[in-house]
Design a protein around this motif. Sequence first.
Motif, short mmCIF file in Angstrom:
data_model
loop_
_atom_site.label_atom_id
_atom_site.label_comp_id
_atom_site.label_asym_id
_atom_site.label_seq_id
_atom_site.Cartn_x
_atom_site.Cartn_y
_atom_site.Cartn_z
N LEU A 30 -36.82 -35.58 24.71
CA LEU A 30 -36.77 -35.05 23.35
C LEU A 30 -37.91 -34.07 23.09
N GLU A 31 -39.07 -34.33 23.65
CA GLU A 31 -40.21 -33.44 23.48
C GLU A 31 -40.01 -32.11 24.19
N ALA A 32 -39.20 -32.08 25.24
CA ALA A 32 -38.96 -30.86 26.01
C ALA A 32 -37.96 -29.92 25.34
N ILE A 33 -37.17 -30.43 24.43
CA ILE A 33 -36.07 -29.65 23.84
C ILE A 33 -36.54 -28.36 23.17
N PRO A 34 -37.55 -28.38 22.30
CA PRO A 34 -37.97 -27.11 21.69
C PRO A 34 -38.38 -26.04 22.71
N GLN A 35 -39.05 -26.46 23.76
CA GLN A 35 -39.45 -25.51 24.80
C GLN A 35 -38.24 -24.94 25.51
#
Length: 65
Positions: A30-35
């Motif tokens: 989930l933390e990787a999604i914006p990147q």
Amino acid sequence: MFELNDLRQTRFFQDVFEEGKKEGKQEGKLEAIPQLLAFGLSIKQIAQGLGLDEQVIRQAAQPKS
């Protein structure tokens, strides 16, 4: 006396430990999604690559308030 090693061998400990690992992996995805969105990947591509539902990707892409 009941020691840490004994606790680690119980089914309860193993279940809780595995659940924690799964949650940690999910959080990392989930933390990787914006990147990934910033790199120009589509929601569909991210969902396929991370093995998540497209709706989850959309929710994670929403700005946090």
